[in-house]
Design a protein around this motif. Structure first.
Motif, PDB file in Angstrom:
ATOM      1  N   VAL A 174       0.843  -1.131   0.069  1.00  0.00           N
ATOM      2  CA  VAL A 174      -0.037   0.058  -0.017  1.00  0.00           C
ATOM      3  C   VAL A 174       0.681   1.250  -0.015  1.00  0.00           C
ATOM      4  O   VAL A 174       1.487   1.478   1.005  1.00  0.00           O
ATOM      5  CB  VAL A 174      -0.826   0.034   1.109  1.00  0.00           C
ATOM      6  N   VAL A 175       0.901   1.867  -1.135  1.00  0.00           N
ATOM      7  CA  VAL A 175       1.688   3.113  -1.321  1.00  0.00           C
ATOM      8  C   VAL A 175       0.828   4.278  -0.918  1.00  0.00           C
ATOM      9  O   VAL A 175      -0.360   4.591  -1.399  1.00  0.00           O
ATOM     10  CB  VAL A 175       2.170   3.331  -2.660  1.00  0.00           C
ATOM     11  N   THR A 176       1.134   5.192   0.070  1.00  0.00           N
ATOM     12  CA  THR A 176       0.488   6.463   0.485  1.00  0.00           C
ATOM     13  C   THR A 176       0.993   7.746  -0.419  1.00  0.00           C
ATOM     14  O   THR A 176       2.148   7.683  -0.904  1.00  0.00           O
ATOM     15  CB  THR A 176       0.785   6.727   1.819  1.00  0.00           C
ATOM     16  N   ALA A 177      -0.194   8.414  -0.578  1.00  0.00           N
ATOM     17  CA  ALA A 177       0.154   9.527  -1.473  1.00  0.00           C
ATOM     18  C   ALA A 177      -0.389  10.927  -0.614  1.00  0.00           C
ATOM     19  O   ALA A 177      -1.430  10.750   0.014  1.00  0.00           O
ATOM     20  CB  ALA A 177      -0.649   9.797  -2.696  1.00  0.00           C
ATOM     21  N   SER A 178       0.289  12.023  -0.642  1.00  0.00           N
ATOM     22  CA  SER A 178      -0.179  13.266   0.231  1.00  0.00           C
ATOM     23  C   SER A 178      -1.549  13.739  -0.488  1.00  0.00           C
ATOM     24  O   SER A 178      -2.184  14.447   0.235  1.00  0.00           O
ATOM     25  CB  SER A 178       0.858  14.153   0.447  1.00  0.00           C
ATOM     26  N   GLY A 179      -1.532  13.615  -1.575  1.00  0.00           N
ATOM     27  CA  GLY A 179      -2.510  14.113  -2.568  1.00  0.00           C
ATOM     28  C   GLY A 179      -2.234  15.332  -3.261  1.00  0.00           C
ATOM     29  O   GLY A 179      -2.989  15.977  -4.006  1.00  0.00           O
ATOM     30  N   GLY A 180      -1.139  15.977  -2.695  1.00  0.00           N
ATOM     31  CA  GLY A 180      -0.548  17.099  -3.316  1.00  0.00           C
ATOM     32  C   GLY A 180      -1.358  18.272  -2.907  1.00  0.00           C
ATOM     33  O   GLY A 180      -2.415  18.233  -2.196  1.00  0.00           O
ATOM     34  N   PRO A 181      -1.091  19.784  -3.612  1.00  0.00           N
ATOM     35  CA  PRO A 181      -1.832  20.670  -3.506  1.00  0.00           C
ATOM     36  C   PRO A 181      -3.099  20.827  -4.004  1.00  0.00           C
ATOM     37  O   PRO A 181      -3.873  21.541  -3.632  1.00  0.00           O
ATOM     38  CB  PRO A 181      -0.927  21.918  -3.900  1.00  0.00           C
ATOM     39  N   PHE A 182      -3.498  19.952  -4.922  1.00  0.00           N
ATOM     40  CA  PHE A 182      -4.821  19.893  -5.590  1.00  0.00           C
ATOM     41  C   PHE A 182      -5.796  18.855  -5.094  1.00  0.00           C
ATOM     42  O   PHE A 182      -6.722  18.273  -5.734  1.00  0.00           O
ATOM     43  CB  PHE A 182      -4.716  19.972  -6.991  1.00  0.00           C
ATOM     44  N   ARG A 183      -5.483  18.238  -4.007  1.00  0.00           N
ATOM     45  CA  ARG A 183      -6.652  17.059  -3.414  1.00  0.00           C
ATOM     46  C   ARG A 183      -7.913  17.417  -3.077  1.00  0.00           C
ATOM     47  O   ARG A 183      -8.062  18.587  -2.918  1.00  0.00           O
ATOM     48  CB  ARG A 183      -5.999  16.677  -2.077  1.00  0.00           C
ATOM     49  N   GLY A 184      -8.746  16.810  -3.707  1.00  0.00           N
ATOM     50  CA  GLY A 184     -10.266  17.206  -3.639  1.00  0.00           C
ATOM     51  C   GLY A 184     -10.593  17.980  -4.792  1.00  0.00           C
ATOM     52  O   GLY A 184     -11.939  18.248  -5.085  1.00  0.00           O
ATOM     53  N   TRP A 185      -9.617  18.521  -5.689  1.00  0.00           N
ATOM     54  CA  TRP A 185     -10.000  19.364  -6.958  1.00  0.00           C
ATOM     55  C   TRP A 185     -10.667  18.437  -7.766  1.00  0.00           C
ATOM     56  O   TRP A 185     -10.178  17.280  -7.914  1.00  0.00           O
ATOM     57  CB  TRP A 185      -9.102  20.002  -7.254  1.00  0.00           C
ATOM     58  N   THR A 186     -11.699  18.782  -8.561  1.00  0.00           N
ATOM     59  CA  THR A 186     -12.000  18.313  -9.832  1.00  0.00           C
ATOM     60  C   THR A 186     -11.162  18.578 -11.165  1.00  0.00           C
ATOM     61  O   THR A 186     -10.639  19.705 -10.780  1.00  0.00           O
ATOM     62  CB  THR A 186     -13.734  18.836 -10.044  1.00  0.00           C
ATOM     63  N   ARG A 187     -11.435  17.814 -12.064  1.00  0.00           N
ATOM     64  CA  ARG A 187     -10.424  18.010 -13.301  1.00  0.00           C
ATOM     65  C   ARG A 187     -10.826  19.526 -13.814  1.00  0.00           C
ATOM     66  O   ARG A 187     -10.215  20.289 -14.257  1.00  0.00           O
ATOM     67  CB  ARG A 187     -10.822  17.006 -14.139  1.00  0.00           C
ATOM     68  N   ASP A 188     -12.076  19.853 -13.931  1.00  0.00           N
ATOM     69  CA  ASP A 188     -12.623  21.020 -14.362  1.00  0.00           C
ATOM     70  C   ASP A 188     -11.953  22.244 -13.659  1.00  0.00           C
ATOM     71  O   ASP A 188     -11.465  23.197 -14.206  1.00  0.00           O
ATOM     72  CB  ASP A 188     -14.081  21.468 -14.435  1.00  0.00           C
ATOM     73  N   ARG A 189     -11.921  22.120 -12.246  1.00  0.00           N
ATOM     74  CA  ARG A 189     -11.179  23.119 -11.357  1.00  0.00           C
ATOM     75  C   ARG A 189     -10.002  23.370 -11.703  1.00  0.00           C
ATOM     76  O   ARG A 189      -9.251  24.399 -11.367  1.00  0.00           O
ATOM     77  CB  ARG A 189     -11.520  22.743 -10.054  1.00  0.00           C
ATOM     78  N   MET A 190      -9.117  22.431 -12.348  1.00  0.00           N
ATOM     79  CA  MET A 190      -7.716  22.327 -12.560  1.00  0.00           C
ATOM     80  C   MET A 190      -7.231  23.179 -13.770  1.00  0.00           C
ATOM     81  O   MET A 190      -6.021  23.381 -13.966  1.00  0.00           O
ATOM     82  CB  MET A 190      -7.025  21.022 -12.715  1.00  0.00           C
ATOM     83  N   VAL A 191      -8.065  23.631 -14.621  1.00  0.00           N
ATOM     84  CA  VAL A 191      -8.042  24.383 -15.803  1.00  0.00           C
ATOM     85  C   VAL A 191      -7.232  25.819 -15.348  1.00  0.00           C
ATOM     86  O   VAL A 191      -7.892  26.297 -14.285  1.00  0.00           O
ATOM     87  CB  VAL A 191      -9.285  24.507 -16.515  1.00  0.00           C
TER      88      VAL A 191
END
Length: 392
Positions: A174-191
Motif C-alpha cells: 500500500v503506497v501512500t500519497a499526500s494528494g498534493g496541493p490539489f487534493r479534492g479538486w475536480t478536473r474542471d477546477r484544475m484548468v
C-alpha cells in the motif's frame, strides 16, 4: 564501528544536501570521497567539497568547470580534482565507494546506478527513474536484494515493513500519497493552474520536477512501477491511498490480515540515513512522532478521474519496460514545458498519454531493452514527439 566511504550523486539537490546533513552528524561513520552535480550551483558544490574534504568532484556540464575551479579556490579547496561530462559522473559512481547515494533527478541517473552496482557498491537509490526507465537493465547488474537500498520515503517504508515477514507472506503493498496541493479538486477546477500553485506542496520540500509530479500524482504512478520492480510484486497487488498528513509513508499487508506501516513526521533524512547505513539505524537523524499529543490520520481513495496519471502508469507497467521509459521521458518534457509556461497544467498528463498512444505499436514487438543505448534512443524519440505536441 567501521567507516564507510560515500559518493554522492546530485550533491547540490534536495537529496544530496540532506544526505550531507546526515553525514555531518556522524563524521566517524562516513567518509565522503566524491561528489557529483549538474553544475548549476558551483558555489554550493565548492563549499561542500571544502567542508567534507573531498578529493574529487564531477560536474555534468563542462561549461561549469572553470567557475567551479574559481569557487573551489575561494573556498580554500583548490586541490580538489575536477572532471566534467556524463562519463565523469558515471566514473564517479563506479569508483568503488562502499555506498553511492544517487540523488540525480531524471533518467540520466540510470547509467551511474548501473556503474555503482557493477563496482560492488551499495546503492542508496533516490533516482526512481533508474528503475522506471531502466527496467531489467538495472536489476541485471546485480541482485536487487543485496545491493539496492531504497531512499524514496515510500519505498524505504515498504522495505522496512517487509522485515516483518517473508516475500511469500506478502498480500499487497500500500503506497501512500499526500494528494498534493490539489487534493479534492475536480478536473474542471484544475484548468488554469499555474506553476507557482503547483510548486506549493503542502507537506514536502522537494525539487521542482518532483514537486510538479507530486501535484499531478505522476510521482505516485512512477512509485507504483518502482515498487513492483524493486520488491517483485505484481501491479494488481499494489494499492495507492491518499494520506494528507504524510506520516504513514507506506504499508505492507500480509496474508494473515496484518498490516505493517512505517510512520514518522515527513523528513527525508530518515530514509536517506537508512539508505546510507543499512541494516544499522543511526541516531540523531530526524524527529519521531509525538505520542503525547492528539493526532488524526486520514486515508482516502484515489480519484482516478481527476488524477489519471496512476492508471496510466499501471497500464505502462503491465505493457512493457519500454512503455515505462516512454512514460517517464515524455513526462519530463511536459513538466519542463509547464514550468516554462509553454504547456497548461492539464496538458502534462494529456501529452504523455498522446505520446504513449502514438508509440504503442512500435514498442509492442520487443518489450525489453537490449542495452542502455537502446533505452536512450527510445527516450530521445519520446522526448521529440512530446516536444512536437507541446509546440503545437
Amino acid at each position: 564501528m567501521q567507516t564507510s566511504t560515500v559518493v554522492i550523486l546530485g550533491s547540490t539537490g534536495s537529496i544530496g544536501t540532506q544526505g550531507l546533513d546526515v553525514i555531518s552528524r556522524h563524521p566517524d561513520r562516513f567518509d565522503v570521497v566524491g561528489l557529483a552535480a549538474g553544475g548549476a550551483h558551483v558555489d554550493l558544490l565548492a563549499r561542500q567539497a571544502a567542508r567534507f574534504h573531498v578529493a574529487k568532484v564531477a560536474v555534468f556540464d563542462g561549461n561549469a568547470v572553470q567557475p567551479l575551479r574559481n569557487a573551489l579556490e575561494q573556498a580554500g579547496a583548490s586541490h580538489v580534482e575536477v572532471t566534467a561530462g556524463p562519463d565523469a559522473v558515471v566514473n564517479m559512481a563506479a569508483s568503488g565507494a562502499d555506498v553511492v547515494l544517487n540523488g540525480i533527478t531524471g533518467s540520466i541517473g540510470l547509467e551511474p546506478s548501473i556503474a555503482a552496482l557493477q563496482a560492488g557498491s551499495q546503492l542508496a537509490l533516490a533516482n526512481k527513474e533508474s528503475v522506471v526507465a531502466g527496467g531489467h537493465l538495472l536489476f541485471d547488474a546485480q541482485v536487487r536484494e543485496r545491493q539496492i537500498n531504497p531512499v524514496d520515503s515510500e519505498h524505504s517504508a515498504i522495505w522496512q515493513s517487509l522485515r516483518s515477514g517473508t516475500h511469500g507472506e506478502v498480500s499487497r503493498l500500500v503506497v501512500t500519497a499526500s494528494g498534493g496541493p490539489f487534493r479534492g479538486w475536480t478536473r474542471d477546477r484544475m484548468v488554469g493552474i499555474t506553476p507557482e500553485q503547483a510548486l506549493n506542496h503542502p507537506t514536502w520540500h522537494m525539487g521542482p520536477v518532483v514537486t510538479i509530479n507530486s501535484s499531478t500524482l505522476m510521482n505516485k504512478g512512477l512509485e507504483v512501477i518502482e515498487a513492483s520492480r524493486l520488491f517483485d510484486v505484481p501491479p494488481d497487488r499494489i494499492d495507492v491511498t491518499v494520506h494528507p498528513q504524510s506520516v504513514v509513508h507506506s504499508m505492507v499487508e500480509f496474508r494473515d490480515g496484518a498490516t505493517i506501516a512505517q510512520a514518522s513526521p515527513p523528513d527525508m533524512r530518515l530514509p536517506i540515513a537508512l539508505g546510507l547505513s543499512a541494516p544499522e539505524r543511526l541516531g540523531d537523524v530526524a524527529a519521531a512522532c509525538d505520542w503525547t499529543k492528539a493526532a488524526t490520520w486520514t486515508f482516502e481513495p484515489l480519484d482516478d478521474e481527476a488524477f489519471p496519471a496512476v492508471s496510466l502508469a499501471r497500464h505502462c507497467l503491465e505493457a512493457s519496460e519500454k512503455h515505462t521509459a516512454v512514460l517517464n521521458a515524455a513526462n519530463e518534457q511536459a513538466v519542463h514545458a509547464f514550468l516554462e509556461h509553454r504547456l497548461p497544467y492539464l496538458g502534462i498528463v494529456d501529452t504523455v498519454k498522446e505520446v504513449l498512444d502514438d508509440m504503442d505499436s512500435e514498442m509492442r514487438g520487443n518489450p525489453l531493452f537490449a542495452s542502455v543505448e537502446e533505452m536512450s534512443r527510445l527516450e530521445l524519440e519520446a522526448r521529440r514527439r512530446a516536444d512536437e505536441l507541446i509546440n503545437k
